[in-house]
Design an enzyme around this catalytic site. Sequence first.
Site, PDB file in Angstrom:
ATOM      1  N   LEU A 129       0.816  -1.221   0.000  1.00 53.42           N
ATOM      2  CA  LEU A 129       0.000   0.000   0.000  1.00 53.42           C
ATOM      3  C   LEU A 129       0.847   1.266   0.000  1.00 53.42           C
ATOM      4  O   LEU A 129       1.931   1.314   0.564  1.00 53.42           O
ATOM      5  CB  LEU A 129      -0.929  -0.010   1.218  1.00 53.42           C
ATOM      6  CG  LEU A 129      -1.849  -1.236   1.320  1.00 53.42           C
ATOM      7  CD1 LEU A 129      -2.762  -1.113   2.530  1.00 53.42           C
ATOM      8  CD2 LEU A 129      -2.677  -1.430   0.053  1.00 53.42           C
TER       9      LEU A 129
ATOM     10  N   HIS B 134      -3.538   4.298  -2.141  1.00 50.33           N
ATOM     11  CA  HIS B 134      -4.486   3.427  -1.424  1.00 50.33           C
ATOM     12  C   HIS B 134      -5.026   4.158  -0.196  1.00 50.33           C
ATOM     13  O   HIS B 134      -6.209   4.065   0.116  1.00 50.33           O
ATOM     14  CB  HIS B 134      -3.797   2.142  -0.954  1.00 50.33           C
ATOM     15  CG  HIS B 134      -3.303   1.273  -2.058  1.00 50.33           C
ATOM     16  ND1 HIS B 134      -1.969   1.121  -2.343  1.00 50.33           N
ATOM     17  CD2 HIS B 134      -3.970   0.492  -2.954  1.00 50.33           C
ATOM     18  CE1 HIS B 134      -1.824   0.279  -3.361  1.00 50.33           C
ATOM     19  NE2 HIS B 134      -3.016  -0.114  -3.755  1.00 50.33           N
TER      20      HIS B 134
ATOM     21  N   LYS C  58      -6.527   5.275 -11.680  1.00 49.92           N
ATOM     22  CA  LYS C  58      -5.288   4.954 -12.397  1.00 49.92           C
ATOM     23  C   LYS C  58      -5.513   3.701 -13.257  1.00 49.92           C
ATOM     24  O   LYS C  58      -5.076   3.635 -14.384  1.00 49.92           O
ATOM     25  CB  LYS C  58      -4.111   4.731 -11.447  1.00 49.92           C
ATOM     26  CG  LYS C  58      -2.812   4.584 -12.235  1.00 49.92           C
ATOM     27  CD  LYS C  58      -1.621   4.649 -11.358  1.00 49.92           C
ATOM     28  CE  LYS C  58      -1.305   3.299 -10.758  1.00 49.92           C
ATOM     29  NZ  LYS C  58      -0.906   2.283 -11.770  1.00 49.92           N
TER      30      LYS C  58
ATOM     31  N   SER D  90       2.102   3.946  -7.645  1.00 49.16           N
ATOM     32  CA  SER D  90       1.843   2.550  -8.002  1.00 49.16           C
ATOM     33  C   SER D  90       2.698   1.665  -7.105  1.00 49.16           C
ATOM     34  O   SER D  90       3.841   2.034  -6.779  1.00 49.16           O
ATOM     35  CB  SER D  90       2.247   2.325  -9.464  1.00 49.16           C
ATOM     36  OG  SER D  90       2.385   0.946  -9.722  1.00 49.16           O
TER      37      SER D  90
END
Length: 281
Positions: free
Chosen positions: A33, A37, A149, A185
Amino acid sequence: MKLIQSIQELRAALAVCRQAGKSIGLVPTMGALHAGHASLVKRAVAENDVVVVSDFVNPTQFNDKNDLLKYPRTLEADCALLEACGALFVFAPSVEEIYPEPDTRQFSYAPLDTVMEGKYRPGHFNGVCQIVSKLFLIVEPTRAYFGEKDFQQLAIIREMVRRYPFDLQIVGCPIVREDDGLALSSRNARLSEEQRRQALQISKTLFASVEYGRTHSLSETKSFVEEAIAHAEGLRLEYFEVVDGTTLQTVTDWNDSPYIVGCITVFCGEVRLIDNIKYKE
Ligand code: PAF
């Protein structure tokens, strides 16, 4: 916050919440994470009485087994972040718990799932729909949160919910970027310092293309992006598609749709990165 590994235990805990009339927010994740997130979880916490975050690296959505092996797994750090964000349950099941036998269900949402990622990662969205539908059946959330995304994933999950049908609201949340523009990411953790610097050209090019597109045709803008990435050190373009934001079908003129998004996938070394930009909304 409670870490739960069994479906039965999670169901029992959520049944108590539901009986008390509480709304349930679900944030599906594959762990590793980051702040992207965290923004989904914080939004879920603000909009629901109880928040469940699933932390499960789903094997059925990896068409590249090497990618699955290298996917970062950081459950302990994930739990610390989720506790700070206010999640009540972390659901981190084993593969056997989710797939006691192979999942043979087939999900097909053509043409949404046959373009872009669907073309380059055969079977990927089938695996995503397998796990997300299982999570919806287990958690029965009021709302579920996904990042923009993974733009194509979000469109396909909306379609799955519409067709199944599931009785829940899908909430799409904006891309979270580093201060310099790189889209957050879990895969960024695999970039070396030099690759991290090279990867920055992806978002820089997308931002520049918005400006460029104001005075150029769509095909010129597409070439602008393709050429910029082709000339960028350390990057290899897999695809750049300019699509209608709802149907995901290619558009060739700025007047073709009121909602136009550019979706890109680029390899930086071995790391496959995706990003997107809205030209019209
Ligand atoms: O976007 C992801 O991280 C995954 O595809 C998801 C939705 C958690 C399913 O495994």
